[in-house]
Design a protein around this motif. Sequence first.
Motif, mmCIF file in Angstrom:
data_model
loop_
_atom_site.group_PDB
_atom_site.id
_atom_site.type_symbol
_atom_site.label_atom_id
_atom_site.label_comp_id
_atom_site.label_asym_id
_atom_site.label_seq_id
_atom_site.Cartn_x
_atom_site.Cartn_y
_atom_site.Cartn_z
ATOM 1 N N ALA A 1 8.508 25.346 -8.668
ATOM 2 C CA ALA A 1 8.927 23.971 -8.387
ATOM 3 C C ALA A 1 8.634 23.099 -9.602
ATOM 4 C CB ALA A 1 8.199 23.429 -7.165
ATOM 5 N N ASN A 2 9.487 22.130 -9.840
ATOM 6 C CA ASN A 2 9.292 21.213 -10.961
ATOM 7 C C ASN A 2 8.689 19.882 -10.540
ATOM 8 O OD1 ASN A 2 10.362 22.665 -13.349
ATOM 9 N ND2 ASN A 2 12.249 22.710 -12.133
ATOM 10 N N PHE A 3 8.812 19.568 -9.242
ATOM 11 C CA PHE A 3 8.323 18.286 -8.764
ATOM 12 C C PHE A 3 7.663 18.450 -7.397
ATOM 13 C CE2 PHE A 3 12.243 17.601 -11.179
ATOM 14 C CZ PHE A 3 11.799 16.776 -12.192
ATOM 15 N N ALA A 4 6.677 17.611 -7.142
ATOM 16 C CA ALA A 4 6.093 17.473 -5.808
ATOM 17 C C ALA A 4 6.264 16.016 -5.398
ATOM 18 C CB ALA A 4 4.618 17.853 -5.808
ATOM 19 N N VAL A 5 7.038 15.805 -4.360
ATOM 20 C CA VAL A 5 7.354 14.447 -3.905
ATOM 21 C C VAL A 5 6.481 14.110 -2.705
ATOM 22 C CG1 VAL A 5 9.152 12.928 -3.001
ATOM 23 C CG2 VAL A 5 9.725 14.678 -4.716
ATOM 24 N N VAL A 6 5.867 12.954 -2.731
ATOM 25 C CA VAL A 6 5.112 12.478 -1.576
ATOM 26 C C VAL A 6 5.651 11.110 -1.161
ATOM 27 C CG1 VAL A 6 3.265 11.481 -3.019
ATOM 28 C CG2 VAL A 6 2.857 11.957 -0.591
ATOM 29 N N ILE A 7 5.950 10.997 0.125
ATOM 30 C CA ILE A 7 6.327 9.723 0.743
ATOM 31 C C ILE A 7 5.095 9.277 1.508
ATOM 32 C CG2 ILE A 7 7.977 8.534 2.245
ATOM 33 C CD1 ILE A 7 9.722 11.190 1.879
ATOM 34 N N ALA A 8 4.326 8.388 0.911
ATOM 35 C CA ALA A 8 3.010 8.023 1.421
ATOM 36 C C ALA A 8 3.079 6.683 2.141
ATOM 37 C CB ALA A 8 1.993 7.973 0.287
ATOM 38 N N GLY A 9 3.187 6.753 3.455
ATOM 39 C CA GLY A 9 3.160 5.543 4.260
ATOM 40 C C GLY A 9 1.717 5.122 4.499
ATOM 41 N N MET A 10 1.340 3.931 4.034
ATOM 42 C CA MET A 10 -0.008 3.398 4.191
ATOM 43 C C MET A 10 0.106 1.903 4.435
ATOM 44 S SD MET A 10 -1.814 5.482 1.020
ATOM 45 C CE MET A 10 -0.544 5.030 -0.175
ATOM 46 N N TRP A 11 -0.508 1.428 5.505
ATOM 47 C CA TRP A 11 -0.376 0.018 5.847
ATOM 48 C C TRP A 11 -1.571 -0.414 6.681
ATOM 49 C CZ3 TRP A 11 2.396 4.109 7.585
ATOM 50 C CH2 TRP A 11 2.349 4.396 8.948
ATOM 51 N N ASN B 1 0.812 -1.216 0.000
ATOM 52 C CA ASN B 1 0.000 0.000 0.000
ATOM 53 C C ASN B 1 0.847 1.269 0.000
ATOM 54 O OD1 ASN B 1 -1.152 -2.104 2.234
ATOM 55 N ND2 ASN B 1 -2.744 -1.512 0.758
ATOM 56 N N SER B 2 2.002 1.215 0.645
ATOM 57 C CA SER B 2 2.882 2.379 0.722
ATOM 58 C C SER B 2 3.529 2.654 -0.628
ATOM 59 C CB SER B 2 3.961 2.164 1.780
ATOM 60 O OG SER B 2 3.408 2.100 3.070
ATOM 61 N N THR B 3 3.897 3.912 -0.835
ATOM 62 C CA THR B 3 4.488 4.259 -2.121
ATOM 63 C C THR B 3 5.213 5.592 -2.007
ATOM 64 O OG1 THR B 3 4.027 4.418 -4.499
ATOM 65 C CG2 THR B 3 2.489 5.532 -3.011
ATOM 66 N N VAL B 4 5.993 5.902 -3.020
ATOM 67 C CA VAL B 4 6.604 7.222 -3.180
ATOM 68 C C VAL B 4 6.352 7.650 -4.611
ATOM 69 C CG1 VAL B 4 8.722 8.580 -3.113
ATOM 70 C CG2 VAL B 4 8.399 6.694 -1.501
ATOM 71 N N HIS B 5 5.785 8.835 -4.782
ATOM 72 C CA HIS B 5 5.521 9.381 -6.114
ATOM 73 C C HIS B 5 6.283 10.685 -6.279
ATOM 74 C CE1 HIS B 5 1.323 7.246 -6.433
ATOM 75 N NE2 HIS B 5 2.332 6.406 -6.463
ATOM 76 N N ILE B 6 6.810 10.896 -7.469
ATOM 77 C CA ILE B 6 7.510 12.137 -7.812
ATOM 78 C C ILE B 6 6.732 12.785 -8.952
ATOM 79 C CG2 ILE B 6 9.693 13.181 -8.506
ATOM 80 C CD1 ILE B 6 11.110 10.674 -7.441
ATOM 81 N N TYR B 7 5.788 13.656 -8.581
ATOM 82 C CA TYR B 7 4.889 14.259 -9.573
ATOM 83 C C TYR B 7 5.549 15.445 -10.268
ATOM 84 C CZ TYR B 7 1.201 11.749 -7.037
ATOM 85 O OH TYR B 7 0.435 10.782 -6.434
ATOM 86 N N PRO B 8 5.461 15.526 -11.574
ATOM 87 C CA PRO B 8 5.936 16.726 -12.269
ATOM 88 C C PRO B 8 4.884 17.832 -12.200
ATOM 89 C CG PRO B 8 5.094 15.155 -13.869
ATOM 90 C CD PRO B 8 4.971 14.502 -12.512
#
Length: 456
Positions: A373-383, A346-353
């Motif tokens: 900004a060129n990117f929005a980074v999310v470190i999404a902990g889901m479990w 379920n957890s993931t990391v996305h690097i959105y442009p």
Amino acid sequence: MATSTIEQLRTRVSGQVITPGDDGYDQARTVHNAMFDRRPRAVVRCTSTADVQAVVDYARENGLDLAVRGGGHSVPGFGTVDDGIVADLSGMRAVSVDPHARTAHAGGGATWGDFNAATGEFGLASTGGIISTTGVGGLTLGGGIGYLARGLGLSCDNLLSAEVVTADGRAIVASEKEHEDLFWALRGGGGNFGAVTSFEFALSPVDVIYGGPIFFELAHVRDLLAFFRDFIADAPEQYGGFPAFQIAPPLPFIPEDRHGEPFIAMVNCWTGSTADGQRIIDRIRAVAPPVAEMIGPMPYAALNTAFDGLVPAGLQHYWKASFVKELTDDAIEAHLTHGPKVPVVNSTVHIYPINGACHRVAPDATAFAYRDANFAVVIAGMWPDPAENEANTAWVRDYYAATAPLSEEGGYINFMAGDDQDRIRANYRGNFDRLVEVKRAYDPGNLFHLNQNIRP
């Protein structure tokens, strides 16, 4: 809250008022993030703007904390509250489309699944998120990053007007022509200024897209992230994909013996012709050999549901986020160190442009300030397992600690955790003081404080 006052509230609204002891109370008080097990005095399932006005008045008159719930996806659990009252807008999900004017009106409780289903019938869309159960309201008020952002701008950039119930119980319409200061603040300032009961969006032609996920071996992280950094700088704006660290779910297109393993993935969305989309995605395939992929033409709405199965209600959530101007080699190394440690599927990391059309809006034109900004980074902990809270929260924090020095000070408020209140000023940069002024004008008593709060 005495029984008589509850009864008074019941007579003031047409929707259901659910209190402790009522059937369905436990369901009514539940939000997406299972870390928050709060017990409000009442949950009001609003069915109209008048209901929302009554709840806002009731909370203000009785000195109660007020939670406004749209889709209920708030990572810090802002859609519920202990010993206060919840205005649940989930009964206000209608979406109407004017295909000739290319506009749509969405109720305050609508989800992007509702929105995309309605607009997709006409081959139209506006920038939404990547999970169909996400609320239109929460995403838009925080800015609104999604697959279509490089081509169409953020969700808030496509907002034409909003009906808002303010702290004094008025229902007003904010747009470029009326209550312009409020309209400015709503576009990125979150739920600080009122309860939005209806959104009007501009629509654009988006029907069948070409895309889907491609999974690559972790050995290719450096090459793929370096490629993406250079490619996305001037990629056609019809491309709205992003890299992700993802454990392979048990899906038929992924080899069975690789289920449960971590990969670097590219999630692709191309809104141009299929032939051009094939050429674009072939450039990604040329960087490294794919392990698995599910690429093809599909309705935009179908892509928006692709990750829904990984994010059911009831998970534990803890997220961190940053804006990034440049994905440096050092940043890539930090991602390489921590991304492969993604703990569960379920957890993931996305690097959105967030370049392209997002950059064509001035940083002070809306409350969303990070237009450079060129990117929005999310470190999404889901479990799913609360017993893993400490370990999985530590993964998010360690990852964030490694990337934060290589990022901007502020981040995207929709991805902020409950312990990020000290970043509020940084999240808004030069727009913060103006947001405080708007807050003082429309909510001087800070009734709407269950959010990433801008104090008056």
